[in-house]
Design a protein around this motif. Structure first.
Motif, PDB file in Angstrom:
ATOM      1  N   LYS A 321      49.228  41.135  25.648  1.00  0.00           N
ATOM      2  CA  LYS A 321      48.054  40.281  25.548  1.00  0.00           C
ATOM      3  C   LYS A 321      48.098  39.173  26.590  1.00  0.00           C
ATOM      4  N   LEU A 322      49.244  38.551  26.761  1.00  0.00           N
ATOM      5  CA  LEU A 322      49.417  37.473  27.736  1.00  0.00           C
ATOM      6  C   LEU A 322      49.151  37.960  29.148  1.00  0.00           C
ATOM      7  N   VAL A 323      49.818  39.011  29.547  1.00  0.00           N
ATOM      8  CA  VAL A 323      49.722  39.494  30.924  1.00  0.00           C
ATOM      9  C   VAL A 323      48.336  40.042  31.231  1.00  0.00           C
ATOM     10  N   THR A 324      47.750  40.784  30.304  1.00  0.00           N
ATOM     11  CA  THR A 324      46.439  41.386  30.565  1.00  0.00           C
ATOM     12  C   THR A 324      45.352  40.330  30.666  1.00  0.00           C
ATOM     13  N   SER A 325      45.389  39.322  29.812  1.00  0.00           N
ATOM     14  CA  SER A 325      44.374  38.269  29.880  1.00  0.00           C
ATOM     15  C   SER A 325      44.472  37.500  31.196  1.00  0.00           C
ATOM     16  N   GLU A 326      45.671  37.158  31.590  1.00  0.00           N
ATOM     17  CA  GLU A 326      45.852  36.443  32.855  1.00  0.00           C
ATOM     18  C   GLU A 326      45.449  37.326  34.036  1.00  0.00           C
ATOM     19  N   ALA A 327      45.782  38.604  33.964  1.00  0.00           N
ATOM     20  CA  ALA A 327      45.440  39.534  35.048  1.00  0.00           C
ATOM     21  C   ALA A 327      43.938  39.693  35.182  1.00  0.00           C
ATOM     22  N   ALA A 328      43.224  39.766  34.050  1.00  0.00           N
ATOM     23  CA  ALA A 328      41.772  39.947  34.099  1.00  0.00           C
ATOM     24  C   ALA A 328      41.095  38.757  34.766  1.00  0.00           C
ATOM     25  N   VAL A 329      41.488  37.559  34.373  1.00  0.00           N
ATOM     26  CA  VAL A 329      40.881  36.363  34.970  1.00  0.00           C
ATOM     27  C   VAL A 329      41.122  36.332  36.469  1.00  0.00           C
ATOM     28  N   GLN A 330      42.355  36.572  36.888  1.00  0.00           N
ATOM     29  CA  GLN A 330      42.663  36.485  38.316  1.00  0.00           C
ATOM     30  C   GLN A 330      42.003  37.608  39.112  1.00  0.00           C
ATOM     31  N   THR A 331      41.889  38.780  38.502  1.00  0.00           N
ATOM     32  CA  THR A 331      41.251  39.905  39.195  1.00  0.00           C
ATOM     33  C   THR A 331      39.790  39.608  39.499  1.00  0.00           C
ATOM     34  N   PHE A 332      39.063  39.063  38.538  1.00  0.00           N
ATOM     35  CA  PHE A 332      37.655  38.786  38.777  1.00  0.00           C
ATOM     36  C   PHE A 332      37.470  37.567  39.693  1.00  0.00           C
ATOM     37  N   LEU A 333      38.402  36.628  39.647  1.00  0.00           N
ATOM     38  CA  LEU A 333      38.374  35.537  40.617  1.00  0.00           C
ATOM     39  C   LEU A 333      38.554  36.071  42.033  1.00  0.00           C
ATOM     40  N   ASP A 334      39.532  36.962  42.205  1.00  0.00           N
ATOM     41  CA  ASP A 334      39.782  37.543  43.525  1.00  0.00           C
ATOM     42  C   ASP A 334      38.598  38.384  43.987  1.00  0.00           C
ATOM     43  N   ALA A 335      37.960  39.086  43.054  1.00  0.00           N
ATOM     44  CA  ALA A 335      36.815  39.915  43.422  1.00  0.00           C
ATOM     45  C   ALA A 335      35.671  39.060  43.965  1.00  0.00           C
ATOM     46  N   ILE A 336      35.475  37.897  43.374  1.00  0.00           N
ATOM     47  CA  ILE A 336      34.447  36.998  43.894  1.00  0.00           C
ATOM     48  C   ILE A 336      34.766  36.603  45.334  1.00  0.00           C
ATOM     49  N   GLN A 337      36.021  36.343  45.616  1.00  0.00           N
ATOM     50  CA  GLN A 337      36.416  35.991  46.986  1.00  0.00           C
ATOM     51  C   GLN A 337      36.193  37.157  47.945  1.00  0.00           C
ATOM     52  N   VAL A 338      36.478  38.359  47.505  1.00  0.00           N
ATOM     53  CA  VAL A 338      36.272  39.535  48.360  1.00  0.00           C
ATOM     54  C   VAL A 338      34.790  39.698  48.691  1.00  0.00           C
ATOM     55  N   PHE A 339      33.937  39.511  47.705  1.00  0.00           N
ATOM     56  CA  PHE A 339      32.499  39.682  47.915  1.00  0.00           C
ATOM     57  C   PHE A 339      31.846  38.439  48.523  1.00  0.00           C
ATOM     58  N   GLY A 340      32.591  37.343  48.563  1.00  0.00           N
ATOM     59  CA  GLY A 340      32.054  36.130  49.172  1.00  0.00           C
ATOM     60  C   GLY A 340      30.860  35.595  48.405  1.00  0.00           C
ATOM     61  N   GLY A 341      29.854  35.162  49.135  1.00  0.00           N
ATOM     62  CA  GLY A 341      28.672  34.580  48.512  1.00  0.00           C
ATOM     63  C   GLY A 341      27.988  35.529  47.548  1.00  0.00           C
ATOM     64  N   TYR A 342      28.003  36.818  47.858  1.00  0.00           N
ATOM     65  CA  TYR A 342      27.384  37.793  46.960  1.00  0.00           C
ATOM     66  C   TYR A 342      28.104  37.817  45.604  1.00  0.00           C
ATOM     67  N   GLY A 343      29.416  37.680  45.626  1.00  0.00           N
ATOM     68  CA  GLY A 343      30.183  37.701  44.394  1.00  0.00           C
ATOM     69  C   GLY A 343      29.860  36.552  43.474  1.00  0.00           C
ATOM     70  N   TYR A 344      29.329  35.484  44.044  1.00  0.00           N
ATOM     71  CA  TYR A 344      29.003  34.291  43.254  1.00  0.00           C
ATOM     72  C   TYR A 344      27.640  34.404  42.582  1.00  0.00           C
ATOM     73  N   THR A 345      26.871  35.419  42.954  1.00  0.00           N
ATOM     74  CA  THR A 345      25.527  35.582  42.406  1.00  0.00           C
ATOM     75  C   THR A 345      25.545  36.382  41.110  1.00  0.00           C
ATOM     76  N   THR A 346      24.541  36.155  40.309  1.00  0.00           N
ATOM     77  CA  THR A 346      24.436  36.852  39.033  1.00  0.00           C
ATOM     78  C   THR A 346      24.211  38.340  39.219  1.00  0.00           C
ATOM     79  N   ASP A 347      23.438  38.714  40.240  1.00  0.00           N
ATOM     80  CA  ASP A 347      23.065  40.115  40.422  1.00  0.00           C
ATOM     81  C   ASP A 347      24.262  41.031  40.642  1.00  0.00           C
ATOM     82  N   PHE A 348      25.345  40.511  41.222  1.00  0.00           N
ATOM     83  CA  PHE A 348      26.517  41.346  41.467  1.00  0.00           C
ATOM     84  C   PHE A 348      27.419  41.451  40.238  1.00  0.00           C
ATOM     85  N   GLU A 349      27.139  40.674  39.213  1.00  0.00           N
ATOM     86  CA  GLU A 349      27.740  40.797  37.880  1.00  0.00           C
ATOM     87  C   GLU A 349      29.222  40.437  37.787  1.00  0.00           C
TER      88      GLU A 349
END
Length: 384
Positions: A321-349
């Motif tokens: 539970k500890l590792v998966t929750s921390e991994a999920a948060v960081q993964t979606f944070l990193d995904a926003i960085q990969v997508f840049g401005g698009y990742g910050y928009t609602t449409d990209f989800e």
């Protein structure tokens, strides 16, 4: 542990993906914005058998083992972009159906499990109290014996599914001076006099998974609706938390897998300064980190699922539970960085997935609580 899936397990995994892709991904942005719990999607999950995977066939379930359930939930998470419903389904299965299955009388199982499995009823687990927080057993809700009934008085907070719930698993103390030894678990039908749902909460994430306070005012509960025995509530709660912590985040494995694939696709297609951004180590390194986190979380959840039926799940469940929750948060944070401005928009989800993931560090015991459990299991002295 055997890391080779059977044909049946593989078929169930792909069936869950196909179902979720077809039935779970409509109108998500609007539903999130308007905090809509879709009973139609809930019923579709029930019709597929998702709400009764772990429950024996005699009560209307599929009778799957814990490891197979983890695999199916991962497939569901890969197909479903509604990461919010993961928590509603998890609370319903692990914190409502499981106490009935493991500790309920045969009468209670026959009476309630079919309704919960079929989707006719939505279940909710009411234990947290405003003044107790993570110290769940230090509760003020009381249960006073009155003939063949108990009279419940008190309030519960942060109750997932409460605004749409037909049935509650709740805990109250029969004598506060006994501490955890006085806590008792009850099966409570939502429409009885004295039970009310109040203060529907607006949240940062998991907005289609509703939450509210539940108030008990002289609610009369038959003594036959005690789950386990009087004063055994602490044991009931501890046991079901093993299952919840081990498996509630299994769908996020699939969600992270899908996010990584989207990032790989985007990084290979997005050209900046004359070459795809995947050629830059700053981007490729993030995606590699995502994959490493996913592989670690996946193995830990599968180990915890296996331990539920073969060993001691105390530490494996908390670690997963500890590792998966921390991994999920960081993964979606990193995904926003990969997508840049698009990742910050609602449409990209992606931003919605991030908001939903943040809650996983709090649900079913905070990350800090999981570390305390792990420390205690290791033999560390955690009290002065």
């Amino acid at each position: 542990m055997n890391f080779e899936w059977t044909q049946e397990q593989d078929d169930l995994y792909h069936q869950a993906i196909e179902f979720a892709q077809k039935r779970m991904n409509q109108n998500l942005i609007d539903e999130d914005r308007n905090q809509v719990f879709s009973k139609e999607k809930w019923q579709a999950c029930a019709d597929l058998g998702l709400l009764g995977m772990i429950i024996p066939e005699q009560y209307g379930g599929l009778g799957l083992d814990a490891l197979t359930v983890a695999r199916v939930l991962e497939g569901f998470g890969y197909g479903s972009k509604d990461t919010s419903i993961f928590l509603s389904i998890g609370a319903h299965i692990w914190a409502v159906e499981m106490p009935l299955l493991l500790f309920g009388s045969e009468e209670l199982k026959q009476k309630y499990l079919p309704k919960l499995i079929s989707g006719e009823w939505v279940g909710a687990h009411a234990i947290s109290e405003p003044a107790a927080g993570s110290d769940a057993m230090s509760m003020s809700t009381t249960a006073v014996k009155d003939g063949d009934d108990f009279i419940l008085n008190g309030s519960k907070t942060f109750v997932t599914n409460a605004p749409v719930a037909d049935f509650f698993i709740t805990f109250a103390t029969i004598n506060k001076k006994y501490g955890f030894a006085g806590v008792t678990c009850f099966a409570v039908e939502g429409d009885i006099p004295g039970v009310s749902v109040e203060s529907h909460m607006e949240k940062l994430g998991s907005r289609t998974s509703p939450m509210a306070d539940v108030i008990f005012r002289d609610a009369r509960i038959p003594a036959t609706n005690v789950i386990g025995s009087p004063s055994s509530g602490s044991r009931v709660f501890s046991r079901i938390m093993f299952w919840e912590r081990a498996l509630i985040l299994a769908p996020f494995l699939g969600a992270m897998q899908r996010q990584i694939e989207d990032c790989v696709r985007y990084a290979n297609e997005r050209v900046q300064f004359g070459k795809p951004i995947s050629a830059y180590q700053a981007i490729s390194g993030k995606i590699v980190d995502m994959q490493v986190r996913l592989e670690s979380a996946r193995l830990l959840i599968y180990k915890a699922a296996w331990e539920l039926e073969h060993g001691d799940p105390t530490m494996p469940a908390s670690i997963a539970k500890l590792v998966t929750s921390e991994a999920a948060v960081q993964t979606f944070l990193d995904a926003i960085q990969v997508f840049g401005g698009y990742g910050y928009t609602t449409d990209f989800e992606i931003e919605r997935h991030l908001r939903d993931a943040i809650g996983t560090k709090i649900y079913s015991g905070t990350s800090e609580m999981q570390k305390m459990i792990i420390a205690t299991t290791l033999g560390l002295k955690t009290q002065g």
